[in-house]
Design a protein around this motif. Structure first.
Motif, PDB file in Angstrom:
ATOM      1  N   ALA A  14      -5.495  18.954  -5.022  1.00  0.00           N
ATOM      2  CA  ALA A  14      -6.361  19.853  -4.882  1.00  0.00           C
ATOM      3  C   ALA A  14      -4.997  21.051  -3.581  1.00  0.00           C
ATOM      4  CB  ALA A  14      -7.414  19.820  -4.063  1.00  0.00           C
ATOM      5  N   MET A  15      -4.564  19.825  -2.746  1.00  0.00           N
ATOM      6  CA  MET A  15      -3.913  20.564  -1.419  1.00  0.00           C
ATOM      7  C   MET A  15      -2.652  21.107  -2.474  1.00  0.00           C
ATOM      8  SD  MET A  15      -1.364  19.901   0.008  1.00  0.00           S
ATOM      9  CE  MET A  15      -0.993  17.866  -0.289  1.00  0.00           C
ATOM     10  N   SER A  17      -1.644  21.693  -5.405  1.00  0.00           N
ATOM     11  CA  SER A  17      -2.178  23.461  -6.099  1.00  0.00           C
ATOM     12  C   SER A  17      -2.239  24.403  -4.837  1.00  0.00           C
ATOM     13  CB  SER A  17      -3.596  23.434  -6.484  1.00  0.00           C
ATOM     14  OG  SER A  17      -3.424  24.631  -7.767  1.00  0.00           O
ATOM     15  N   GLU A  18      -2.808  24.192  -4.242  1.00  0.00           N
ATOM     16  CA  GLU A  18      -3.665  25.557  -2.776  1.00  0.00           C
ATOM     17  C   GLU A  18      -1.719  25.575  -1.944  1.00  0.00           C
ATOM     18  OE1 GLU A  18      -5.559  25.957   1.177  1.00  0.00           O
ATOM     19  OE2 GLU A  18      -7.013  25.707  -0.565  1.00  0.00           O
ATOM     20  N   TYR A  19      -0.692  24.691  -2.202  1.00  0.00           N
ATOM     21  CA  TYR A  19       0.555  24.597  -1.540  1.00  0.00           C
ATOM     22  C   TYR A  19       1.448  25.711  -2.440  1.00  0.00           C
ATOM     23  CZ  TYR A  19       5.083  24.187   0.590  1.00  0.00           C
ATOM     24  OH  TYR A  19       6.234  24.341   0.704  1.00  0.00           O
ATOM     25  N   GLY A  20       1.454  25.410  -4.141  1.00  0.00           N
ATOM     26  CA  GLY A  20       1.903  26.236  -4.495  1.00  0.00           C
ATOM     27  C   GLY A  20       1.762  27.780  -4.974  1.00  0.00           C
ATOM     28  N   ASP A  21       0.578  27.623  -4.918  1.00  0.00           N
ATOM     29  CA  ASP A  21       0.024  29.105  -4.619  1.00  0.00           C
ATOM     30  C   ASP A  21      -0.100  29.696  -3.890  1.00  0.00           C
ATOM     31  OD1 ASP A  21      -1.821  29.128  -6.647  1.00  0.00           O
ATOM     32  OD2 ASP A  21      -3.460  28.552  -5.937  1.00  0.00           O
ATOM     33  N   TYR A  22      -0.267  29.447  -2.646  1.00  0.00           N
ATOM     34  CA  TYR A  22       1.461  29.801  -0.991  1.00  0.00           C
ATOM     35  C   TYR A  22       2.303  30.416  -1.271  1.00  0.00           C
ATOM     36  CZ  TYR A  22       3.495  29.558   3.356  1.00  0.00           C
ATOM     37  OH  TYR A  22       4.379  29.191   4.619  1.00  0.00           O
ATOM     38  N   LEU A  23       3.213  29.077  -2.096  1.00  0.00           N
ATOM     39  CA  LEU A  23       4.346  29.206  -1.500  1.00  0.00           C
ATOM     40  C   LEU A  23       4.639  30.384  -2.172  1.00  0.00           C
ATOM     41  CD1 LEU A  23       7.268  27.976  -0.868  1.00  0.00           C
ATOM     42  CD2 LEU A  23       7.361  26.320  -2.971  1.00  0.00           C
ATOM     43  N   GLU A  24       4.292  30.295  -3.042  1.00  0.00           N
ATOM     44  CA  GLU A  24       4.644  31.767  -4.864  1.00  0.00           C
ATOM     45  C   GLU A  24       4.138  32.613  -4.032  1.00  0.00           C
ATOM     46  OE1 GLU A  24       2.304  33.287  -8.815  1.00  0.00           O
ATOM     47  OE2 GLU A  24       2.439  31.171  -8.424  1.00  0.00           O
ATOM     48  N   THR A  80       6.254  24.171   5.058  1.00  0.00           N
ATOM     49  CA  THR A  80       6.779  22.641   4.174  1.00  0.00           C
ATOM     50  C   THR A  80       5.184  22.393   3.785  1.00  0.00           C
ATOM     51  OG1 THR A  80       6.762  21.408   6.204  1.00  0.00           O
ATOM     52  CG2 THR A  80       8.801  22.781   5.947  1.00  0.00           C
ATOM     53  N   VAL A  81       5.276  21.651   3.007  1.00  0.00           N
ATOM     54  CA  VAL A  81       4.763  20.817   2.684  1.00  0.00           C
ATOM     55  C   VAL A  81       3.872  20.424   2.999  1.00  0.00           C
ATOM     56  CG1 VAL A  81       5.616  18.877   1.128  1.00  0.00           C
ATOM     57  CG2 VAL A  81       3.483  19.612   0.179  1.00  0.00           C
ATOM     58  N   GLU A  82       4.772  19.834   4.016  1.00  0.00           N
ATOM     59  CA  GLU A  82       4.112  18.596   5.473  1.00  0.00           C
ATOM     60  C   GLU A  82       3.030  19.109   6.119  1.00  0.00           C
ATOM     61  OE1 GLU A  82       7.464  18.966   3.715  1.00  0.00           O
ATOM     62  OE2 GLU A  82       8.169  17.140   3.360  1.00  0.00           O
ATOM     63  N   ALA A  83       3.864  20.620   6.637  1.00  0.00           N
ATOM     64  CA  ALA A  83       3.036  21.015   7.068  1.00  0.00           C
ATOM     65  C   ALA A  83       2.195  21.170   6.357  1.00  0.00           C
ATOM     66  CB  ALA A  83       3.687  21.665   8.052  1.00  0.00           C
ATOM     67  N   PHE A  84       1.335  22.066   5.852  1.00  0.00           N
ATOM     68  CA  PHE A  84       0.270  22.787   4.495  1.00  0.00           C
ATOM     69  C   PHE A  84      -0.367  21.190   4.825  1.00  0.00           C
ATOM     70  CE2 PHE A  84      -1.966  23.949   0.938  1.00  0.00           C
ATOM     71  CZ  PHE A  84      -2.086  25.120   1.824  1.00  0.00           C
ATOM     72  N   GLU A  85       0.210  19.958   4.368  1.00  0.00           N
ATOM     73  CA  GLU A  85      -0.821  18.753   4.062  1.00  0.00           C
ATOM     74  C   GLU A  85      -1.400  18.875   5.062  1.00  0.00           C
ATOM     75  OE1 GLU A  85      -0.842  14.763   2.307  1.00  0.00           O
ATOM     76  OE2 GLU A  85       1.215  15.625   1.947  1.00  0.00           O
ATOM     77  N   ARG A  91      -8.402  20.131   8.286  1.00  0.00           N
ATOM     78  CA  ARG A  91      -9.504  20.942   7.823  1.00  0.00           C
ATOM     79  C   ARG A  91     -10.350  20.661   6.747  1.00  0.00           C
ATOM     80  NH1 ARG A  91      -7.448  25.211   3.817  1.00  0.00           N
ATOM     81  NH2 ARG A  91      -7.958  23.543   2.327  1.00  0.00           N
ATOM     82  N   LEU A  92     -10.339  19.640   6.066  1.00  0.00           N
ATOM     83  CA  LEU A  92     -10.525  18.215   6.147  1.00  0.00           C
ATOM     84  C   LEU A  92     -11.511  17.200   6.306  1.00  0.00           C
ATOM     85  CD1 LEU A  92     -11.767  16.736   2.673  1.00  0.00           C
ATOM     86  CD2 LEU A  92     -10.098  15.375   3.123  1.00  0.00           C
ATOM     87  N   TYR A  93     -10.762  16.949   7.796  1.00  0.00           N
ATOM     88  CA  TYR A  93     -11.386  16.052   8.661  1.00  0.00           C
ATOM     89  C   TYR A  93     -12.141  17.135   9.594  1.00  0.00           C
ATOM     90  CZ  TYR A  93      -8.978  12.682   5.726  1.00  0.00           C
ATOM     91  OH  TYR A  93      -8.067  12.156   5.001  1.00  0.00           O
ATOM     92  N   THR A  94     -12.054  18.080  10.078  1.00  0.00           N
ATOM     93  CA  THR A  94     -12.918  18.950  10.577  1.00  0.00           C
ATOM     94  C   THR A  94     -14.587  19.641   9.904  1.00  0.00           C
ATOM     95  OG1 THR A  94     -12.037  20.630  11.170  1.00  0.00           O
ATOM     96  CG2 THR A  94     -11.613  18.873  12.934  1.00  0.00           C
TER      97      THR A  94
END
Length: 108
Positions: A14-15, A17-24, A80-85, A91-94
């Motif tokens: 899911a992450m 996929s969302e990164y792909g949308d952000y990047l595009e 970067t994908v690392e920063a996005f992750e 967000r997930l853990y909080t």
């Protein structure tokens, strides 16, 4: 397969996929802002792809980005994908209701 691993794999997919949308969207915005001038002459000569320019590390991106793109990034930093992750995980853990089960807490 482990249910914990399955959940992690779903979250990672899911992450990504969302990164792909952000990047595009980020590349499209940069393209509009720079009138399509994303690469400098050195980047064009080296055959650097626009996507690689956005996915690569900072020094690579700085070496091949046009001045217009560097200006765009100053106002709209690329993730970067690392920063996005990392942001995704925070967000997930909080997230509300994302408490660990009681039996996972250690006794004090």
């Amino acid at each position: 397969m482990s249910p914990i691993f399955q959940r992690a794999a779903r979250e990672w997919a899911a992450m990504r996929s969302e990164y792909g949308d952000y990047l595009e969207a980020h590349i499209a915005a940069a393209y509009r802002a720079t009138n399509g001038v994303l690469l400098n002459a050195r980047g064009r000569a080296a055959g650097v792809s626009e996507e690689r320019l956005f996915l690569a590390g900072g020094s690579f991106a700085a070496a091949y980005a046009s001045p217009e793109l560097r200006e765009f990034w100053a106002a709209h930093p690329r993730l970067t994908v690392e920063a996005f992750e990392t942001a995704w995980a925070e967000r997930l853990y909080t997230a509300e209701g994302e408490e660990l089960p009681e039996h996972w807490h250690t006794a004090a």
